[in-house]
Design a protein around this motif. Structure first.
Motif, PDB file in Angstrom:
ATOM      1  N   THR A 271      -2.957 -27.080   9.610  1.00 45.43           N
ATOM      2  CA  THR A 271      -3.277 -26.487   8.318  1.00 45.43           C
ATOM      3  C   THR A 271      -4.497 -27.202   7.731  1.00 45.43           C
ATOM      4  O   THR A 271      -4.910 -28.247   8.233  1.00 45.43           O
ATOM      5  N   SER A 289       9.785 -26.129  13.148  1.00 44.03           N
ATOM      6  CA  SER A 289       9.425 -25.517  11.871  1.00 44.03           C
ATOM      7  C   SER A 289      10.583 -25.527  10.877  1.00 44.03           C
ATOM      8  O   SER A 289      10.370 -25.500   9.659  1.00 44.03           O
ATOM      9  N   THR A 292      10.299 -28.235   8.104  1.00 45.44           N
ATOM     10  CA  THR A 292       9.124 -28.342   7.231  1.00 45.44           C
ATOM     11  C   THR A 292       9.522 -28.710   5.802  1.00 45.44           C
ATOM     12  O   THR A 292       8.920 -29.587   5.172  1.00 45.44           O
ATOM     13  N   GLY A 293      10.555 -28.057   5.279  1.00 48.43           N
ATOM     14  CA  GLY A 293      11.005 -28.357   3.919  1.00 48.43           C
ATOM     15  C   GLY A 293      11.470 -29.781   3.773  1.00 48.43           C
ATOM     16  O   GLY A 293      11.216 -30.426   2.742  1.00 48.43           O
ATOM     17  N   HIS A 311       3.042 -17.423   9.918  1.00 49.66           N
ATOM     18  CA  HIS A 311       3.415 -17.529   8.510  1.00 49.66           C
ATOM     19  C   HIS A 311       4.059 -18.872   8.178  1.00 49.66           C
ATOM     20  O   HIS A 311       4.103 -19.282   7.008  1.00 49.66           O
ATOM     21  N   GLU A 312       4.560 -19.563   9.175  1.00 53.64           N
ATOM     22  CA  GLU A 312       5.199 -20.858   8.919  1.00 53.64           C
ATOM     23  C   GLU A 312       4.193 -21.943   8.573  1.00 53.64           C
ATOM     24  O   GLU A 312       4.553 -22.950   7.958  1.00 53.64           O
ATOM     25  N   PHE A 314       1.954 -21.551   6.392  1.00 52.82           N
ATOM     26  CA  PHE A 314       1.814 -21.478   4.933  1.00 52.82           C
ATOM     27  C   PHE A 314       2.840 -22.341   4.209  1.00 52.82           C
ATOM     28  O   PHE A 314       2.661 -22.706   3.054  1.00 52.82           O
ATOM     29  N   ASP A 315       3.942 -22.681   4.895  1.00 50.74           N
ATOM     30  CA  ASP A 315       5.011 -23.448   4.269  1.00 50.74           C
ATOM     31  C   ASP A 315       4.602 -24.872   3.919  1.00 50.74           C
ATOM     32  O   ASP A 315       5.329 -25.563   3.195  1.00 50.74           O
ATOM     33  N   ASN A 317       2.331 -25.479   1.924  1.00 52.93           N
ATOM     34  CA  ASN A 317       2.109 -25.331   0.482  1.00 52.93           C
ATOM     35  C   ASN A 317       1.024 -26.252  -0.069  1.00 52.93           C
ATOM     36  O   ASN A 317       1.095 -26.712  -1.211  1.00 52.93           O
TER      37      ASN A 317
END
Length: 367
Positions: A271, A289, A292-293, A311-312, A314-315, A317
């Motif tokens: 990213t 993945s 990630t949180g 799309h993962e 983008f996590d 943030n």
């Protein structure tokens, strides 16, 4: 030496009960009762590795990934899984896999990655609950020390980096022995009181049989009173991923260059850089993945794993960098871990590293 001797060492490192419900770790082909002629360690037990084991005189292949993951309804060699299994069976080669159980121990796959990055202050990123139990038992005061020692030797009483942990409180026990008993103290038909210690220790769930065996062998009573209690506490040495810190912060591009060099990478998908130094690093070998949180909540500056979907990414943030280094690339040093463990236990036995590069993914740079 029996193959079972090898399996026992591997299962002490990462008990099979720690694998995820969807996994298929363990002995996939062959028999644990076979005499072992040699061990070949690999990431993937594909047909080329099985043939290599045959050529090198090894009848045990120890792999990270289970070659059989789902059910097999036919064995006719139409895919790489069936070909590997058929070749193993035809040549009497056992395949043993250590997968998510090896991912889920603090000294496993992710610890090897952390070694390559030089991380310190390492902790499990997502500790796994339900892995601890507590034993309560009652023992005469003068026998308490002997029982404690037996339980500690069996693996009880370890909390983090502390060992020999127990709680003890003195009280009075009462009982009356019935006909046909052989009481250690007291008389048949008479109520007896005894000064006892209530002894409490915790232990990992997979050691329950060893703990109870030690309890029954070391306890002086004919009938041992005890309770087993499941604990909801997180076990800090068991779980997914790992997080640690670099001894000194590094600039983002500097860190990625180090990552490329340390892992022999052709490329890193990542990213956008955030213009800040990297010091707290989260890692997960293989597809990670789902963590990630957790990496974000723990304040990681970068999360290193593999198999992220579009799309993962983008996590992240815009709060940390995600670096996808590839599945094989992230787990490549697991083979060395398996070899190190087996060679330490069997230093004079043939424990070899596969020369087959099993990575199915290649990178074309246009050069």
């Amino acid at each position: 030496m029996k193959i079972n001797a090898m399996i026992q060492v591997l299962e002490q490192l990462a008990p099979p009960s720690l694998q995820e419900s969807y996994d298929n770790a363990g002995l996939i082909t062959g028999s644990a009762s076979w005499e072992c002629t040699g061990v070949l360690c690999t990431l993937d037990a594909i047909e080329a590795v099985i043939l290599e084991a045959k050529q090198k005189g090894c009848n045990l292949v120890v792999a990270h990934h289970p070659i059989v993951f789902g059910g097999l309804k036919k064995l006719n060699g139409k895919n790489y899984v069936e070909k590997a299994v058929i070749t193993a069976i035809k040549n009497d080669i056992a395949i043993y896999a250590m997968h998510t159980n090896l991912d889920n121990v603090a000294w496993g796959v992710n610890n090897k990655i952390a070694d390559k990055l030089g991380l310190i202050n390492r902790k499990i990123l997502s500790p796994k609950p339900g892995q601890l139990m507590k034993l309560h038992t009652f023992v005469p005061v003068e026998h308490a020390e002997n029982l404690r020692t037996a339980l500690f030797t069996a693996g009880a009483g370890e909390i983090g980096k502390y060992s020999h942990c127990s709680f003890n409180v003195e009280g009075t026990g009462t009982f009356q022995a019935g006909e046909g008993t052989d009481p250690f103290v007291g008389e048949i038909g008479k109520t007896h009181t005894e000064k006892e210690i209530r002894l409490e220790v915790i232990f990992p769930v997979w050691k329950q049989s060893e703990i109870l065996s030690a309890l029954f062998q070391a306890h002086p009573y004919e009938e041992v009173a005890y309770d087993l209690v499941s604990l909801g506490n997180d076990y800090q040495d068991i779980g997914s991923g790992l997080i640690g810190t670099l001894p000194e912060p590094m600039e983002e591009t500097q860190f990625l260059r180090m990552l490329v060099t340390s892992f022999g990478l052709s490329m890193v998908k990542h990213t956008p850089f955030l213009g800040k130094n990297i010091q707290k690093v989260a890692i997960c070998g293989g597809a990670g993945s789902f963590l990630t949180g957790k990496a974000l909540s723990k304040g990681a500056d970068i999360y290193i794993s593999a198999d992220f979907k579009y799309h993962e990414f983008f996590d992240a943030n815009d709060r940390m960098v995600i670096a996808d280094i590839g599945h094989w690339e992230s787990e490549q040093f697991t083979t060395d871990l398996l070899i190190d463990v087996l060679q330490a236990k069997f230093p004079t036995f043939a424990v070899l590293k596969s020369e087959v590069k099993t990575n199915p993914v290649n990178y074309f740079t246009g050069e």
